[in-house]
Motif scaffolding. Structure first.
Motif, PDB file in Angstrom:
ATOM      1  N   PRO A   1       0.908  -1.064  -0.161  1.00 15.33           N
ATOM      2  CA  PRO A   1      -0.015   0.037  -0.064  1.00 15.33           C
ATOM      3  C   PRO A   1       0.881   1.139   0.096  1.00 15.33           C
ATOM      4  N   GLY A   2       0.258   2.382  -0.336  1.00 17.51           N
ATOM      5  CA  GLY A   2       1.054   3.614  -0.455  1.00 17.51           C
ATOM      6  C   GLY A   2       1.348   4.068  -1.892  1.00 17.51           C
ATOM      7  N   ASN A   3       1.522   3.121  -2.656  1.00 19.54           N
ATOM      8  CA  ASN A   3       1.775   3.425  -4.157  1.00 19.54           C
ATOM      9  C   ASN A   3       0.750   4.440  -4.889  1.00 19.54           C
ATOM     10  N   SER A   4       1.486   5.009  -5.668  1.00 25.20           N
ATOM     11  CA  SER A   4       0.028   5.934  -6.411  1.00 25.20           C
ATOM     12  C   SER A   4      -0.351   4.962  -7.441  1.00 25.20           C
ATOM     13  N   THR A   5      -1.532   5.483  -8.124  1.00 21.94           N
ATOM     14  CA  THR A   5      -2.347   4.808  -9.239  1.00 21.94           C
ATOM     15  C   THR A   5      -1.330   4.559 -10.134  1.00 21.94           C
ATOM     16  N   ILE A   6      -0.686   5.564 -10.481  1.00 20.67           N
ATOM     17  CA  ILE A   6       0.184   5.384 -11.898  1.00 20.67           C
ATOM     18  C   ILE A   6       1.334   4.417 -11.562  1.00 20.67           C
ATOM     19  N   ALA A   7       2.028   4.031 -10.485  1.00 21.47           N
ATOM     20  CA  ALA A   7       2.859   3.290 -10.199  1.00 21.47           C
ATOM     21  C   ALA A   7       2.222   2.083 -10.356  1.00 21.47           C
ATOM     22  N   ILE A   8       1.148   1.813  -9.595  1.00 22.06           N
ATOM     23  CA  ILE A   8       0.477   0.423  -9.860  1.00 22.06           C
ATOM     24  C   ILE A   8       0.240  -0.059 -11.201  1.00 22.06           C
ATOM     25  N   LEU A   9      -0.318   0.706 -12.069  1.00 24.24           N
ATOM     26  CA  LEU A   9      -0.770   0.489 -13.243  1.00 24.24           C
ATOM     27  C   LEU A   9       0.693   0.372 -14.083  1.00 24.24           C
ATOM     28  N   ALA A  10       1.721   1.067 -14.000  1.00 26.77           N
ATOM     29  CA  ALA A  10       3.029   0.680 -14.680  1.00 26.77           C
ATOM     30  C   ALA A  10       3.711  -0.587 -14.217  1.00 26.77           C
ATOM     31  N   ALA A  11       3.630  -0.770 -12.833  1.00 23.60           N
ATOM     32  CA  ALA A  11       3.963  -2.150 -12.476  1.00 23.60           C
ATOM     33  C   ALA A  11       3.153  -3.341 -13.337  1.00 23.60           C
ATOM     34  N   GLY A  12       1.717  -3.186 -13.572  1.00 30.06           N
ATOM     35  CA  GLY A  12       0.822  -4.061 -14.156  1.00 30.06           C
ATOM     36  C   GLY A  12       1.468  -4.194 -15.576  1.00 30.06           C
ATOM     37  N   LEU A  13       1.527  -3.075 -16.167  1.00 30.11           N
ATOM     38  CA  LEU A  13       2.069  -3.080 -17.612  1.00 30.11           C
ATOM     39  C   LEU A  13       3.163  -3.703 -17.930  1.00 30.11           C
ATOM     40  N   ILE A  14       4.386  -3.274 -16.954  1.00 30.24           N
ATOM     41  CA  ILE A  14       5.684  -3.827 -17.189  1.00 30.24           C
ATOM     42  C   ILE A  14       5.481  -5.551 -17.029  1.00 30.24           C
ATOM     43  N   SER A  15       4.750  -5.753 -16.034  1.00 28.30           N
ATOM     44  CA  SER A  15       4.954  -7.296 -16.048  1.00 28.30           C
ATOM     45  C   SER A  15       4.001  -7.935 -17.065  1.00 28.30           C
ATOM     46  N   ALA A  16       3.096  -7.484 -17.656  1.00 31.79           N
ATOM     47  CA  ALA A  16       2.427  -8.110 -18.702  1.00 31.79           C
ATOM     48  C   ALA A  16       3.437  -8.179 -19.903  1.00 31.79           C
ATOM     49  N   ALA A  17       4.205  -6.839 -20.040  1.00 28.35           N
ATOM     50  CA  ALA A  17       5.032  -6.795 -21.269  1.00 28.35           C
ATOM     51  C   ALA A  17       6.336  -7.875 -21.072  1.00 28.35           C
ATOM     52  N   LEU A  18       6.631  -8.123 -19.704  1.00 28.06           N
ATOM     53  CA  LEU A  18       7.683  -9.315 -19.478  1.00 28.06           C
ATOM     54  C   LEU A  18       7.034 -10.516 -19.714  1.00 28.06           C
ATOM     55  N   PHE A  19       5.829 -10.900 -20.088  1.00 25.08           N
ATOM     56  CA  PHE A  19       5.370 -12.181 -20.253  1.00 25.08           C
ATOM     57  C   PHE A  19       5.122 -11.897 -21.721  1.00 25.08           C
ATOM     58  N   VAL A  20       4.715 -11.016 -22.335  1.00 24.35           N
ATOM     59  CA  VAL A  20       4.108 -11.199 -23.694  1.00 24.35           C
ATOM     60  C   VAL A  20       5.482 -11.167 -24.718  1.00 24.35           C
ATOM     61  N   ILE A  21       6.311 -10.347 -24.377  1.00 26.41           N
ATOM     62  CA  ILE A  21       7.627 -10.425 -25.141  1.00 26.41           C
ATOM     63  C   ILE A  21       8.337 -11.810 -25.303  1.00 26.41           C
ATOM     64  N   PRO A  22       8.494 -12.604 -24.169  1.00 26.77           N
ATOM     65  CA  PRO A  22       9.010 -14.015 -24.423  1.00 26.77           C
ATOM     66  C   PRO A  22       8.430 -14.635 -25.140  1.00 26.77           C
ATOM     67  N   VAL A  23       6.823 -14.772 -25.057  1.00 21.93           N
ATOM     68  CA  VAL A  23       5.987 -15.455 -25.650  1.00 21.93           C
ATOM     69  C   VAL A  23       6.075 -15.173 -27.317  1.00 21.93           C
ATOM     70  N   PHE A  24       6.061 -13.971 -27.519  1.00 23.86           N
ATOM     71  CA  PHE A  24       6.245 -13.489 -28.884  1.00 23.86           C
ATOM     72  C   PHE A  24       7.488 -14.159 -29.407  1.00 23.86           C
ATOM     73  N   LEU A  25       8.593 -13.742 -28.976  1.00 25.16           N
ATOM     74  CA  LEU A  25       9.867 -14.330 -29.432  1.00 25.16           C
ATOM     75  C   LEU A  25       9.956 -15.809 -29.398  1.00 25.16           C
ATOM     76  N   ILE A  26       9.372 -16.655 -28.543  1.00 23.16           N
ATOM     77  CA  ILE A  26       9.348 -18.042 -28.790  1.00 23.16           C
ATOM     78  C   ILE A  26       8.427 -18.327 -30.058  1.00 23.16           C
ATOM     79  N   GLY A  27       7.200 -17.653 -30.418  1.00 25.12           N
ATOM     80  CA  GLY A  27       6.572 -17.867 -31.384  1.00 25.12           C
ATOM     81  C   GLY A  27       7.048 -17.540 -32.588  1.00 25.12           C
ATOM     82  N   LEU A  28       7.915 -16.371 -32.824  1.00 22.92           N
ATOM     83  CA  LEU A  28       8.558 -16.014 -33.847  1.00 22.92           C
ATOM     84  C   LEU A  28       9.794 -17.125 -33.959  1.00 22.92           C
ATOM     85  N   LEU A  29      10.416 -17.708 -33.216  1.00 21.92           N
ATOM     86  CA  LEU A  29      11.530 -18.690 -33.427  1.00 21.92           C
ATOM     87  C   LEU A  29      10.936 -19.931 -34.042  1.00 21.92           C
ATOM     88  N   ILE A  30       9.665 -20.442 -33.393  1.00 21.00           N
ATOM     89  CA  ILE A  30       9.037 -21.478 -34.178  1.00 21.00           C
ATOM     90  C   ILE A  30       8.815 -21.224 -35.469  1.00 21.00           C
TER      91      ILE A  30
END
Length: 224
Positions: free
Chosen positions: A183-212
Motif C-alpha cells: 500500500p502507499g503506491n500511487s495509481t500510476i505506479a501500480i498501473l505501470a507495474a502491471g503493464l511492465i509485468s504484462a510486457a515481460l510475459f508477452v515479449i518472451p511468448v512473442f519471441l518463442i512464437g517467432l522462433l518456432i
C-alpha cells in the motif's frame, strides 16, 4: 391468328423478358462454376488458412468471370467487370460496404505479381473450362507451403490469444498484489507495474512464437 395479334404477342414477350446486366451474367456463370469446383476441392480435404482459402477462391473467380465477360455484349473492360461482379457478390453475401471496398482493393493488389502479370489463381481461372479441376490445380501449388497451412494458422491464432489473455492475467495479478501488499503506491505506479509485468510475459511468448515460425519455414525450405 392474324399478323396484328402476332405483333402484339411478340411485343409483350419482349417487354416481359428482363435485361440481365453483364455483372449479373458474370455472377450467375461464376457461381455455377464455383459450385462444381468446390465439390472437387472438398474431396481433397485441404487444410489451408481460411484467409488464404477465401482469397485464392475469389481470385480464381475473378479470372473465371473475366473470361466470361469477354464474350458478353456492351462490356468495355471485361477485367473491371469481373471485379464489379465480385464486389456485388460480396455485398449479396452480407459483407458491409466498407469492408467490401477494402476487400476489392486487396484483391486488386493480389491479382497481379511483381512483374505485372496475373496471379496464378487469376490466370488459371481465366483459362479454366467447365467441369475441369482447375481450382484444385491452384491449391495443389500450395499444399506444402507452411505459411498458408491451416495448422500453422491455428498455432498463430492460439499464440495471439495466449499473449492477450496471459498478459491481461499477469497484469491483473501484479496490480492486485501491489495494491494489497504494498500500500502507499500511487495509481500510476501500480498501473505501470502491471503493464511492465504484462510486457515481460508477452515479449518472451512473442519471441518463442517467432522462433518456432522461422524454424518451421527453414525446415520446409530444406525439405523442398
Amino acid at each position: 391468328m392474324d399478323e396484328k395479334q402476332k405483333d402484339v404477342e411478340v411485343k409483350t414477350e419482349e417487354i416481359t423478358i428482363p435485361n440481365i446486366s453483364p455483372v449479373d451474367e458474370c455472377i450467375d456463370y461464376g457461381q455455377d462454376i464455383l459450385t462444381t469446383q468446390l465439390g472437387f476441392v472438398k474431396d481433397k480435404n485441404y487444410d489451408f488458412a481460411p484467409e488464404f482459402r477465401d482469397m485464392t477462391t475469389q481470385l480464381y473467380m475473378i479470372g473465371v468471370m473475366w473470361k466470361h465477360a469477354e464474350g458478353l455484349e456492351h462490356v468495355q473492360d471485361p477485367r473491371e467487370t469481373a471485379f464489379n461482379a465480385m464486389e456485388a457478390m460480396l455485398i449479396r453475401d452480407g459483407m458491409k460496404p466498407k469492408e467490401v471496398g477494402k476487400r476489392i482493393e486487396f484483391l486488386r493488389k493480389m491479382s497481379r505479381v511483381e512483374d505485372g502479370s496475373n496471379a496464378l489463381a487469376v490466370a488459371v481461372g481465366y483459362n479454366s473450362h467447365p467441369d475441369d479441376q482447375s481450382l484444385v490445380e491452384v491449391f495443389e501449388h500450395y499444399v506444402d507451403d507452411i505459411q498458408v497451412s491451416g495448422a500453422f494458422w491455428r498455432l498463430y491464432d492460439r499464440g495471439k490469444k495466449t499473449m492477450l489473455y496471459g498478459g491481461l492475467f499477469v497484469a491483473f495479478v501484479v496490480i492486485w498484489f501491489v495494491t494489497l501488499f504494498m500500500p502507499g503506491n500511487s495509481t500510476i505506479a501500480i498501473l505501470a507495474a502491471g503493464l511492465i509485468s504484462a510486457a515481460l510475459f508477452v515479449i518472451p511468448v512473442f519471441l518463442i512464437g517467432l522462433l518456432i515460425y522461422h524454424l518451421k519455414i527453414k525446415k520446409t525450405k530444406q525439405s523442398t
